[in-house]
Design an enzyme around this catalytic site. Sequence first.
Site, PDB file in Angstrom:
ATOM      1  CD  GLU B  54      -1.581  -8.559  15.224  1.00 46.33           C
ATOM      2  OE1 GLU B  54      -1.580  -8.682  13.977  1.00 46.33           O
ATOM      3  OE2 GLU B  54      -2.086  -9.404  15.983  1.00 46.33           O
ATOM      4  CG  PHE B 116       0.686 -22.170  20.285  1.00 47.87           C
ATOM      5  CD1 PHE B 116       0.631 -22.499  18.930  1.00 47.87           C
ATOM      6  CD2 PHE B 116      -0.267 -21.309  20.801  1.00 47.87           C
ATOM      7  CE1 PHE B 116      -0.355 -21.985  18.114  1.00 47.87           C
ATOM      8  CE2 PHE B 116      -1.261 -20.784  19.984  1.00 47.87           C
ATOM      9  CZ  PHE B 116      -1.308 -21.113  18.642  1.00 47.87           C
ATOM     10  CD  GLN B 117      -0.280 -17.599  18.883  1.00 47.91           C
ATOM     11  OE1 GLN B 117      -0.586 -17.066  19.935  1.00 47.91           O
ATOM     12  NE2 GLN B 117      -1.002 -17.450  17.771  1.00 47.91           N
ATOM     13  CE  LYS B 166      -1.897 -16.385  29.236  1.00 45.31           C
ATOM     14  NZ  LYS B 166      -2.583 -17.379  28.372  1.00 45.31           N
ATOM     15  CG  MET B 477       7.453   5.735  -7.635  1.00 44.19           C
ATOM     16  SD  MET B 477       7.713   7.201  -8.625  1.00 44.19           S
ATOM     17  CE  MET B 477       7.271   8.484  -7.462  1.00 44.19           C
TER      18      MET B 477
HETATM   19  C1  LIG Z   1       5.332  -2.382   1.180  1.00 44.09           C
HETATM   20  C2  LIG Z   1       5.886  -1.899  -0.096  1.00 44.09           C
HETATM   21  N1  LIG Z   1       5.995  -2.738  -1.155  1.00 44.09           N
HETATM   22  C3  LIG Z   1       6.493  -2.284  -2.336  1.00 44.09           C
HETATM   23  C4  LIG Z   1       6.909  -1.000  -2.479  1.00 44.09           C
HETATM   24  C5  LIG Z   1       7.479  -0.498  -3.793  1.00 44.09           C
HETATM   25  N2  LIG Z   1       6.639   0.548  -4.357  1.00 44.09           N
HETATM   26  C6  LIG Z   1       6.929   1.860  -4.217  1.00 44.09           C
HETATM   27  S1  LIG Z   1       5.786   2.861  -4.896  1.00 44.09           S
HETATM   28  C7  LIG Z   1       4.874   1.544  -5.418  1.00 44.09           C
HETATM   29  C8  LIG Z   1       3.604   1.752  -6.163  1.00 44.09           C
HETATM   30  C9  LIG Z   1       2.550   2.393  -5.366  1.00 44.09           C
HETATM   31  O1  LIG Z   1       1.344   2.266  -6.068  1.00 44.09           O
HETATM   32  P1  LIG Z   1       0.087   3.125  -5.689  1.00 44.09           P
HETATM   33  O2  LIG Z   1      -0.215   3.000  -4.259  1.00 44.09           O
HETATM   34  O3  LIG Z   1      -1.030   2.776  -6.627  1.00 44.09           O
HETATM   35  O4  LIG Z   1       0.587   4.613  -5.912  1.00 44.09           O
HETATM   36  P2  LIG Z   1       0.915   5.373  -7.287  1.00 44.09           P
HETATM   37  O5  LIG Z   1       2.385   5.328  -7.473  1.00 44.09           O
HETATM   38  O6  LIG Z   1       0.183   4.683  -8.388  1.00 44.09           O
HETATM   39  O7  LIG Z   1       0.420   6.762  -7.050  1.00 44.09           O
HETATM   40  C10 LIG Z   1       5.495   0.349  -5.065  1.00 44.09           C
HETATM   41  C11 LIG Z   1       4.979  -0.981  -5.403  1.00 44.09           C
HETATM   42  C12 LIG Z   1       6.817  -0.176  -1.334  1.00 44.09           C
HETATM   43  N3  LIG Z   1       7.238   1.093  -1.351  1.00 44.09           N
HETATM   44  N4  LIG Z   1       6.289  -0.635  -0.183  1.00 44.09           N
END
Ligand SMILES: Cc1ncc(C[n+]2csc(CCOP(=O)(O)OP(=O)(O)O)c2C)c(N)n1
Lengths: 187, 580
Positions: B54, B116-117, B166, B477
């Site tokens: 979802e 439930f749910q 529902k 990042m």
């Molecule tokens: C749902 C979620 N969890 C954690 C983060 C923290 N976060 C920001 S950028 C990143 C890394 C992203 O990795 P990737 O998709 O491989 O992109 P890259 O930076 O390597 O280009 C993380 C873990 C986030 N922004 N969103």
Amino acid sequence: MKQTLIALVEDKPGVLNRIASLFRRRNFNIESLVVGKSETSGISRMTIVANEVDRRKRGNIYFNLLNLVNVVAVKDVSELACVTREFIFIKVQAGPDKLNELNQLVKKFGARIVDMGLDTVIIETADEKEVIDELVESLAPFNISEIMRTGKMSMRRGRTHKVSSEKINATAEEVNWQPEQIHTYHN
Amino acid sequence: MNERKLTGAEIIWECVVKEQVDVVFGYPGGAILPAYDALEKYRDKIHHVLVRHEQGATHMADGFARASGKVGVAMATSGPGATNMITGLATAMMDSVPIVCITGQVPSSVIGSDAFQEIDITGSTIPVTKHNYLVMDIHELADTIKEAFHVARSGRPGPVLVDIPKDIQNQSIDFQYPENEIDMPGVVNPPGATDEQINTLIHMIEAAERPFILAGHGIIMSEATGQVIQLSEQANIPIGTTLLGIGGVPASHPLVFGMMGMHGETWVNQAIQEADLLIACGMRFDDRVTGKLENYSPNSKKIHIEIDPAEINKNIHVELPIHGDLQTVLSQVNPLMKKQDNRSWLRRIDSWRKESKGKDIIHQDTEMLMGAHVIRKIWEGTKGDALIITDVGQHQMLEAQYYEHEDPRTLLTSGGLGTMGFSLPAGIGASFYEKDREIWIIVGDGSFQMTMTELGTAVQENRNINIAIINNGYLGMVRQWQEMFYEARYSETPILSPDYVKLAGAYGLEAFRVEELGDVIPTMRKAQKQSGPSLIEFVVEKHDMVYPMVPTGADLHEMIERPVKPSNGKLPSEKKESVL
Ligand SMILES: Cc1ncc(C[n+]2csc(CCOP(=O)(O)OP(=O)(O)O)c2C)c(N)n1
Ligand SMILES: [Mg+2]
């Protein structure tokens, strides 16, 4: 000085929850909130007291409240002429021997005795916060056992500030505020 | 009068059709079963997309809304179906995207009994929706859904959730669609500017020597591109954009200087810091664009034109607040604006730009395939005219830096919440609106693995999308922050990837892996030829960083730039060890 807001809100389930949620999530401090039916059916009137001194933040509280869909109008009355009241019940331990003394004190404050038990008395009053604080202080020697106190209610003095049932449209002037001078909706 | 006996479930679809919605993203379950059963009767009007989670449905509705400017619709069952929507609602909330989520709820007679749910989804989503509703009376159902769409798209748009028990879906009533105009005293249309405000604004621009326009997401939502460009051209004011403002003004325009903020262009940030007047248009001074607040553009006066009054004076004190719709306000301003001469100011910004360009990776040869180079090639290979959806991380910032967007709604990205996993579902959603442009989803290896389950949806729906995975073997990042601020302790950032070519193969797709710069365009051509989804994995340098960067807590102009390349052609940050 504390920030006092009067809000007109739709009388729908969950509205209080939305307001409480807004204050919590934005890290605004509510000092008190009083709500009840207004003169218009389906609309409640609220007095909210917030603990914020910074003007910019005060404006932010105001507009965030106004942004809530269930909030019809808000007025920041912090610096406007208002009648303000809080209400209190105070239960003191006092046998018949103390009644006289208690009566005099209560009268001096314009309060009332509304219940007498075997050795307890309930006093009520509606007044400004400072007077109530003083009453509570004066009653301390009587051994206070319970206090029930509402928050502040405010109503603007003078002409009627009534919300009509028609849609309230904000004009530019009312909403575009300078930090030094918060214009608000009428209410 | 056109009165018919309809069930609540049918009323839901009647109302959705009335809003001119023809695609709904959703997932069925017990409490929403009546609505799904009734859907059979509306097949000719509504296409339902069965998602795989979802969260995906909410991002698809979001992507559809961002691409089209219309309201996106998602549907789910009660309990876990509804809670799975929270991330998508929050993503839409932070970026002001109009979506309506319809959830089933346990029967009204058992609400509150931990049935439930059963989840209190209206209670749970108060902080992440613009507004939400629990419908307890079938007579209020149609009005409520109509209101929900109105709230979602009015003023500053945002997500709205409607929770429908529902039994309400099962009841039936004599139904007539509420054609009356919506009367919601709590939803006010923003005013235009007063004459006094317009005069002040013009006076401030005339008095300024170093004015600068901050172009935000509001330009796109208000469709004010023309007005902003006109103001800029008439008064010779340079423009910088926020991340979500990209596309709001054409990148190739001589007065458009690029993105501001943490990974913005050095010359844009420098210009903001040295400006004597900022004209903020539909943006909100997010911490990612201001750097340290105390020293943000210290010598400028500020004008803020914004539709949400709660954003004005929130982070930054402004001298002239104007609450209003950007297009309306600028249409008031422009006829009165006289030509201004800001040549020396523009020349200064341009000289900063020239100085900085030399440090740009794009002008350097590298042995490894670099993320920046891949993005630049995708820009070339699509003639800068694709609809791009990015995920979150280094690849997102590289896209913002190296893909130049000419048109509004051609970059969809999760800016405010930074939701990893956004791009694939949002791209699928957008594809239901965008029929002319090529669609490229630019996604990191970490982000892709968050919602790659929606590959199934893309294949089942045969979406014509191109997925470009920028695989650097890291949560890049985060790794960058660890390298800069945590002495390169890469705690839990190396991440394993599956064989993406085989993964796509499992869905019956032909996919490609690219490791050489020279192969980027030819492989893109192959992907472009395929109808339906295509996937390319770009294996890029693992230890690259996104430059320039304003470290947190620094002033906006205190940017770290890319170290100039040493003579052996290796990047200074390159480490030899292999992580996988
Ligand atoms: C749902 C979620 N969890 C954690 C983060 C923290 N976060 C920001 S950028 C990143 C890394 C992203 O990795 P990737 O998709 O491989 O992109 P890259 O930076 O390597 O280009 C993380 C873990 C986030 N922004 N969103
Ligand atoms: Mg990565």
